[in-house]
Design an enzyme around this catalytic site. Structure first.
Site, PDB file in Angstrom:
ATOM      1  N   ARG A 127       1.165  -1.091   0.008  1.00 58.35           N
ATOM      2  CA  ARG A 127      -0.185   0.042  -0.013  1.00 58.35           C
ATOM      3  C   ARG A 127       1.310   1.319   0.157  1.00 58.35           C
ATOM      4  O   ARG A 127       1.954   0.784   0.898  1.00 58.35           O
ATOM      5  CB  ARG A 127      -0.718   0.109   1.203  1.00 58.35           C
ATOM      6  CG  ARG A 127      -1.975   1.512   1.552  1.00 58.35           C
ATOM      7  CD  ARG A 127      -2.793   1.198   2.304  1.00 58.35           C
ATOM      8  NE  ARG A 127      -3.029   1.250   3.534  1.00 58.35           N
ATOM      9  CZ  ARG A 127      -3.770   0.229   4.842  1.00 58.35           C
ATOM     10  NH1 ARG A 127      -4.763   0.542   4.640  1.00 58.35           N
ATOM     11  NH2 ARG A 127      -3.160   0.719   5.942  1.00 58.35           N
ATOM     12  N   ARG A 160       3.077   4.248   4.581  1.00 58.60           N
ATOM     13  CA  ARG A 160       2.647   4.324   6.118  1.00 58.60           C
ATOM     14  C   ARG A 160       3.666   4.352   7.807  1.00 58.60           C
ATOM     15  O   ARG A 160       3.817   2.434   6.955  1.00 58.60           O
ATOM     16  CB  ARG A 160       1.351   4.454   6.307  1.00 58.60           C
ATOM     17  CG  ARG A 160       0.402   5.207   6.089  1.00 58.60           C
ATOM     18  CD  ARG A 160      -0.937   4.305   6.185  1.00 58.60           C
ATOM     19  NE  ARG A 160      -1.379   4.151   7.403  1.00 58.60           N
ATOM     20  CZ  ARG A 160      -2.868   3.309   7.873  1.00 58.60           C
ATOM     21  NH1 ARG A 160      -3.302   3.605   6.150  1.00 58.60           N
ATOM     22  NH2 ARG A 160      -2.947   2.864   9.002  1.00 58.60           N
ATOM     23  N   ARG A 171       0.076  -5.232  14.338  1.00 56.23           N
ATOM     24  CA  ARG A 171      -1.470  -4.567  14.179  1.00 56.23           C
ATOM     25  C   ARG A 171      -1.748  -6.045  13.751  1.00 56.23           C
ATOM     26  O   ARG A 171      -3.576  -6.021  13.951  1.00 56.23           O
ATOM     27  CB  ARG A 171      -1.504  -3.837  12.256  1.00 56.23           C
ATOM     28  CG  ARG A 171      -0.587  -1.805  13.091  1.00 56.23           C
ATOM     29  CD  ARG A 171      -0.694  -1.740  11.648  1.00 56.23           C
ATOM     30  NE  ARG A 171      -1.596  -1.358  11.115  1.00 56.23           N
ATOM     31  CZ  ARG A 171      -1.617  -1.202  10.242  1.00 56.23           C
ATOM     32  NH1 ARG A 171      -0.959  -0.853   8.397  1.00 56.23           N
ATOM     33  NH2 ARG A 171      -3.091  -1.049   9.867  1.00 56.23           N
TER      34      ARG A 171
HETATM   35  P1  AMP Z   1      -6.171   2.633  10.362  1.00 54.52           P
HETATM   36  O1  AMP Z   1      -5.944   3.728   9.031  1.00 54.52           O
HETATM   37  O2  AMP Z   1      -7.360   2.429  11.082  1.00 54.52           O
HETATM   38  O3  AMP Z   1      -5.710   1.440  10.209  1.00 54.52           O
HETATM   39  O4  AMP Z   1      -5.173   3.401  11.957  1.00 54.52           O
HETATM   40  C1  AMP Z   1      -4.137   3.713  11.541  1.00 54.52           C
HETATM   41  C2  AMP Z   1      -4.035   3.824  12.911  1.00 54.52           C
HETATM   42  O5  AMP Z   1      -4.890   4.694  14.162  1.00 54.52           O
HETATM   43  C3  AMP Z   1      -3.871   1.891  14.081  1.00 54.52           C
HETATM   44  O6  AMP Z   1      -2.793   1.373  14.125  1.00 54.52           O
HETATM   45  C4  AMP Z   1      -4.229   2.387  15.265  1.00 54.52           C
HETATM   46  O7  AMP Z   1      -2.404   3.285  15.710  1.00 54.52           O
HETATM   47  C5  AMP Z   1      -4.730   3.826  15.474  1.00 54.52           C
HETATM   48  N1  AMP Z   1      -6.062   4.098  15.232  1.00 54.52           N
HETATM   49  C6  AMP Z   1      -7.427   3.566  14.519  1.00 54.52           C
HETATM   50  N2  AMP Z   1      -8.159   3.511  15.410  1.00 54.52           N
HETATM   51  C7  AMP Z   1      -8.607   3.469  16.445  1.00 54.52           C
HETATM   52  C8  AMP Z   1      -9.048   2.633  17.205  1.00 54.52           C
HETATM   53  N3  AMP Z   1     -10.146   3.046  17.536  1.00 54.52           N
HETATM   54  N4  AMP Z   1      -8.697   3.064  18.429  1.00 54.52           N
HETATM   55  C9  AMP Z   1      -7.492   2.839  18.804  1.00 54.52           C
HETATM   56  N5  AMP Z   1      -6.842   2.961  18.073  1.00 54.52           N
HETATM   57  C10 AMP Z   1      -6.975   3.692  16.422  1.00 54.52           C
END
Ligand code: AMP
Length: 218
Positions: A127, A160, A171
């Protein structure tokens, strides 16, 4: 339409949330995008969140819940919303339930995006993202028109930090331990709809539209 998109990182929730938001004119609330924007703007919240995000760990519940409550209070959510990447823990789900109940609202559906682990790793590691408008591309499956440049806004694309190997592993582990229990949580509440998200974006969008069709007119 009040829906949650659930699934491991890399299953395509964000891409589909974007399309659903446009098609059904509902708000897309992506906690990942909101947090990345806070990091980019160097707000206090962004500074607190950054080290968790870089490592692929979850940002503390209180921070994320506050962000979502703020967005839900926003009038643009009145016609409905799609939550992308929230909730990610049972306690976030409980807080969401309370916040909606206090507005005499409830979720219509929780879509569980299903993709094999192998595909998820392939999608995440290839990505490339636009740090400015958040558009995403893939080095093999969704190449930008010009190499390394965002089709939408012309910014240089980046990988990223949390799409790099070590962070991907963290993750996925975090997903298994803290987010996967939400599948059971929402299934028990008769809200869960599985969607096979292994196909092309258009194919997944068609499945999704069928699942969400009953909720588009309120
Ligand atoms: P994402 O783009 O949804 O994969 O989110 C990227 C990162 O943001 C995640 O790996 C977490 O560090 C943080 N993050 C996003 N959404 C949440 C959530 N609901 N709770 C806690 N951390 C979050």
């Amino acid at each position: 339409m009040r829906v949650v998109f659930l699934g491991a990182p890399g299953v395509g929730k964000g891409t589909q949330a974007e399309r659903i938001a446009v098609q059904y004119r509902v708000a897309k609330i992506s906690t990942g995008d909101l947090l990345r924007e806070a990091v980019r703007m160097r707000t206090a919240l962004g500074l607190e969140a950054k080290s968790f995000m870089d490592q692929g760990k979850l940002v503390p519940d209180a921070v994320v819940i506050g962000l979502v409550q703020e967005k839900l209070a926003d009038l643009s959510c009145a016609a409905g919303f799609v939550l992308d990447g929230f909730p990610r823990t049972v306690s976030q789900a409980e807080e969401l339930g309370k916040a909606l109940a206090s507005k005499a609202m409830a979720l219509d559906r929780v879509v569980n995006f299903q993709v094999s682990r192998e595909d998820v790793v392939r999608r995440l590691s290839g990505r490339r993202s636009c740090p400015k408008c958040q558009a995403t591309f893939h080095v093999d499956f969704a190449k930008p028109k010009a190499d390394g440049v965002c089709d939408r806004c012309g910014e240089s694309l980046v990988q990223r930090s949390d799409d790099q190997r070590g962070a991907i592993e963290t993750r996925l582990k975090v997903y298994d331990e803290q987010t996967a229990p939400l599948v059971r949580y929402y299934d028990d509440r008769k809200l869960l709809s599985p969607v096979d998200a292994s196909g092309a974006v258009d194919v997944v969008f068609q499945h999704l539209s069928q699942v969400l069709a009953p909720y588009q007119m309120r």
